[in-house]
Design a protein around this motif. Structure first.
Motif, PDB file in Angstrom:
ATOM      1  N   GLU A   1       1.055  -1.245  -0.031  1.00  0.00           N
ATOM      2  CA  GLU A   1       0.088   0.008  -0.062  1.00  0.00           C
ATOM      3  C   GLU A   1       0.962   1.134   0.170  1.00  0.00           C
ATOM      4  N   ASN A   2       1.777   1.213   0.769  1.00  0.00           N
ATOM      5  CA  ASN A   2       2.810   2.302   0.821  1.00  0.00           C
ATOM      6  C   ASN A   2       4.071   1.821   0.570  1.00  0.00           C
ATOM      7  N   SER A   3       5.339   2.878   0.599  1.00  0.00           N
ATOM      8  CA  SER A   3       6.662   2.549   0.200  1.00  0.00           C
ATOM      9  C   SER A   3       7.121   1.743   1.221  1.00  0.00           C
ATOM     10  N   LEU A   4       7.956   0.692   0.942  1.00  0.00           N
ATOM     11  CA  LEU A   4       8.911  -0.034   2.125  1.00  0.00           C
ATOM     12  C   LEU A   4       9.646   1.122   2.545  1.00  0.00           C
ATOM     13  N   ARG A   5       9.891   0.716   4.091  1.00  0.00           N
ATOM     14  CA  ARG A   5      10.906   1.647   4.738  1.00  0.00           C
ATOM     15  C   ARG A   5      12.146   2.059   3.741  1.00  0.00           C
ATOM     16  N   SER A   6      12.782   1.113   3.385  1.00  0.00           N
ATOM     17  CA  SER A   6      13.984   1.111   2.804  1.00  0.00           C
ATOM     18  C   SER A   6      14.083   2.038   1.252  1.00  0.00           C
ATOM     19  N   ASP A   7      12.577   2.190   0.813  1.00  0.00           N
ATOM     20  CA  ASP A   7      12.445   2.839  -0.382  1.00  0.00           C
ATOM     21  C   ASP A   7      12.053   4.193  -0.143  1.00  0.00           C
ATOM     22  N   GLY A   8      11.648   4.617   1.064  1.00  0.00           N
ATOM     23  CA  GLY A   8      11.056   6.073   1.228  1.00  0.00           C
ATOM     24  C   GLY A   8      10.251   6.225   2.497  1.00  0.00           C
ATOM     25  N   LYS A   9       9.883   7.464   2.863  1.00  0.00           N
ATOM     26  CA  LYS A   9       8.733   7.773   3.791  1.00  0.00           C
ATOM     27  C   LYS A   9       7.365   7.498   3.312  1.00  0.00           C
ATOM     28  N   LYS A  10       6.506   7.291   4.104  1.00  0.00           N
ATOM     29  CA  LYS A  10       5.066   6.947   3.675  1.00  0.00           C
ATOM     30  C   LYS A  10       4.285   8.287   3.888  1.00  0.00           C
ATOM     31  N   PRO A  11       3.325   8.567   2.960  1.00  0.00           N
ATOM     32  CA  PRO A  11       2.706  10.151   2.925  1.00  0.00           C
ATOM     33  C   PRO A  11       1.869  10.184   4.198  1.00  0.00           C
ATOM     34  N   SER A  12       1.602  11.190   4.607  1.00  0.00           N
ATOM     35  CA  SER A  12       0.726  11.662   5.763  1.00  0.00           C
ATOM     36  C   SER A  12       0.446  12.943   5.511  1.00  0.00           C
ATOM     37  N   ILE A  13      -0.576  13.434   6.686  1.00  0.00           N
ATOM     38  CA  ILE A  13      -1.047  14.693   6.485  1.00  0.00           C
ATOM     39  C   ILE A  13       0.136  15.720   6.608  1.00  0.00           C
ATOM     40  N   LYS A  14       1.195  15.509   7.209  1.00  0.00           N
ATOM     41  CA  LYS A  14       2.228  16.398   7.297  1.00  0.00           C
ATOM     42  C   LYS A  14       3.304  16.253   6.404  1.00  0.00           C
ATOM     43  N   GLN A  15       3.493  15.071   5.610  1.00  0.00           N
ATOM     44  CA  GLN A  15       4.416  14.719   4.555  1.00  0.00           C
ATOM     45  C   GLN A  15       3.529  14.279   3.449  1.00  0.00           C
ATOM     46  N   LYS A  16       3.355  15.623   2.634  1.00  0.00           N
ATOM     47  CA  LYS A  16       2.461  15.336   1.341  1.00  0.00           C
ATOM     48  C   LYS A  16       3.235  15.043   0.305  1.00  0.00           C
ATOM     49  N   ILE A  17       3.526  13.688   0.337  1.00  0.00           N
ATOM     50  CA  ILE A  17       4.504  12.979  -0.792  1.00  0.00           C
ATOM     51  C   ILE A  17       3.989  11.987  -1.499  1.00  0.00           C
ATOM     52  N   ALA A  18       4.389  11.279  -2.319  1.00  0.00           N
ATOM     53  CA  ALA A  18       4.092  10.036  -3.052  1.00  0.00           C
ATOM     54  C   ALA A  18       4.719   8.825  -2.355  1.00  0.00           C
ATOM     55  N   ASN A  19       4.312   7.712  -2.838  1.00  0.00           N
ATOM     56  CA  ASN A  19       4.680   6.470  -2.512  1.00  0.00           C
ATOM     57  C   ASN A  19       5.668   5.902  -3.762  1.00  0.00           C
ATOM     58  N   ARG A  20       6.831   5.234  -3.308  1.00  0.00           N
ATOM     59  CA  ARG A  20       7.498   4.617  -4.241  1.00  0.00           C
ATOM     60  C   ARG A  20       7.228   3.286  -4.372  1.00  0.00           C
ATOM     61  N   LEU A  21       6.730   2.374  -5.081  1.00  0.00           N
ATOM     62  CA  LEU A  21       6.388   1.036  -4.886  1.00  0.00           C
ATOM     63  C   LEU A  21       7.077   0.278  -5.644  1.00  0.00           C
ATOM     64  N   ARG A  22       7.061  -1.194  -5.148  1.00  0.00           N
ATOM     65  CA  ARG A  22       7.467  -2.146  -6.175  1.00  0.00           C
ATOM     66  C   ARG A  22       6.366  -3.048  -6.645  1.00  0.00           C
ATOM     67  N   MET A  23       6.137  -3.052  -7.903  1.00  0.00           N
ATOM     68  CA  MET A  23       5.193  -3.937  -8.502  1.00  0.00           C
ATOM     69  C   MET A  23       5.768  -5.194  -9.002  1.00  0.00           C
ATOM     70  N   GLN A  24       5.234  -6.287  -8.243  1.00  0.00           N
ATOM     71  CA  GLN A  24       6.020  -7.402  -8.291  1.00  0.00           C
ATOM     72  C   GLN A  24       4.969  -8.626  -8.861  1.00  0.00           C
ATOM     73  N   SER A  25       5.509  -9.378 -10.012  1.00  0.00           N
ATOM     74  CA  SER A  25       4.788 -10.609 -10.557  1.00  0.00           C
ATOM     75  C   SER A  25       5.253 -11.705  -9.788  1.00  0.00           C
ATOM     76  N   PHE A  26       4.214 -12.913 -10.142  1.00  0.00           N
ATOM     77  CA  PHE A  26       4.587 -14.075  -9.963  1.00  0.00           C
ATOM     78  C   PHE A  26       4.226 -15.302 -11.027  1.00  0.00           C
ATOM     79  N   GLY A  27       4.701 -16.342 -11.176  1.00  0.00           N
ATOM     80  CA  GLY A  27       4.233 -17.078 -12.138  1.00  0.00           C
ATOM     81  C   GLY A  27       3.420 -18.224 -11.759  1.00  0.00           C
TER      82      GLY A  27
END
Length: 338
Positions: free
Chosen positions: A174-200
């Motif tokens: 739902e939100n960025s991993l800790r190692s990938d960035g901060k999560k958005p909040s009302i005091k941090q109006k930022i974007a999420n950087r997410l990993r889109m992962q596939s599986f076979g």
């Protein structure tokens, strides 16, 4: 020879031709853009719940996740849909299909027709496990890469989808991993950087891409706000519909809102490891004020049936938090793709 012209009939023919042209232009424009149908709720046939994910199982049968159900599992629902417009006509929920294990904060789910099984993601145990249609566990689960364990509390793997044509599962946090960035909040109006992962189909990890959400749009710093990806819907042609939703809650409820944006991505046209390009499909806003109570925290989405004219239907479900304080409702909504 003398020709007589009936100008009344001629004018009528011109109007008829003009109306036909306008109708064709309108239909053409509609075919090029998404069509939203009104959200509906069915209190007599759908019990209050925390419906956070949905998947189509063919016909009028769907499975729905409840992230606060008494025990782990899923609920089967029958959803009647108008084959011409895509509007929802009726929804009926069956009793919970359960493994009788403790609830795992189950958020997303998908149906695998080859095995006739349901995969359900759990934020609590950080796993995606497989259930038989009677609710019992098969013992199988997606082999999720270790990097996905580095999550913020209650912001882990939520979205889940599978497509039998492309033979791919897809999930993200739902939100960025800790190692990938901060999560958005009302005091941090930022974007999420997410990993889109596939599986076979073998449940092993395959391609991984980057996906960046929009930034938080909430104003001020007095309300509580969350922003993230809560749902995915994989299509037969390799594209994926991403449900980005921002929820803002005020202290007394008045002014609270949920803003949903549906984006389309196409990983099959990019190289693994790249940032995915996204294209806005449609967006909508629900809220609570003195005159309106349309607020709907849409968390689940799936690709449903195609309509009579071949257009793809998307089906969405909202989490009412057990119809919180009698104000929230268990909303359902459909969107027709171009």
């Amino acid at each position: 020879m003398v020709f007589c012209v009936n100008y009344a009939n001629f004018a009528g023919m011109k109007r008829s031709i003009l109306l036909s042209i306008l109708l064709l232009l309108t239909l053409g424009a509609t075919a090029q853009q998404a069509v939203q149908n009104k959200q509906r709720h069915f209190p007599k046939t759908v019990p209050p719940g925390n419906y956070s994910g949905i998947t189509w199982m063919g016909g009028d049968r769907y499975a729905v996740a409840d992230d606060k159900s008494t025990t782990a599992g899923f609920r089967v629902m029958t959803i009647g849909i108008d084959s011409i417009t895509g509007s929802i006509l009726a929804v009926r929920a069956d009793s919970l299909t359960t493994s009788h294990q403790p609830n795992r904060d189950e958020e997303g789910l998908c149906y695998m027709p080859q095995t006739n099984t349901i995969f359900v993601s759990g934020e609590a145990d950080k796993k995606v496990i497989e259930y038989r249609m009677d609710g019992q566990l098969t013992g199988r689960c997606l082999n999720i890469p270790d990097v996905f364990s580095d999550i913020y509390d209650n912001r882990g793997i939520e979205a889940l989808t599978y497509n039998a044509t492309t033979h791919r599962f897809w999930t993200t946090t739902e939100n960025s991993l800790r190692s990938d960035g901060k999560k958005p909040s009302i005091k941090q109006k930022i974007a999420n950087r997410l990993r889109m992962q596939s599986f076979g189909d073998d449940l092993q990890p395959k391609e991984q891409y980057w996906y960046v959400t929009d930034s938080l749009r909430a104003k001020g710093e007095k309300s509580r706000s969350t922003l993230g990806v809560s749902g995915l819907a994989a299509l037969d042609d390799g594209r994926i519909v991403v449900l980005e939703r921002e929820v803002c809650r005020t202290s007394n409820g008045i002014g609270s809102y949920s803003h949903v944006k549906l984006y389309v991505i196409n990983p099959s046209r990019q190289q693994p490891g790249e940032l995915l390009h996204k294209e806005l499909l449609t967006e909508f806003h629900t809220k609570i004020n003195l005159t309106r109570r349309s607020f709907a925290n849409f968390e689940g989405i799936c690709a449903g049936p195609r309509l009579a004219d071949g257009r793809q239907l998307l089906v969405l479900v909202a989490d009412s938090q057990n119809q919180y304080k009698g104000v929230f409702k268990d909303w359902f909504k459909t969107v027709v793709m171009p």
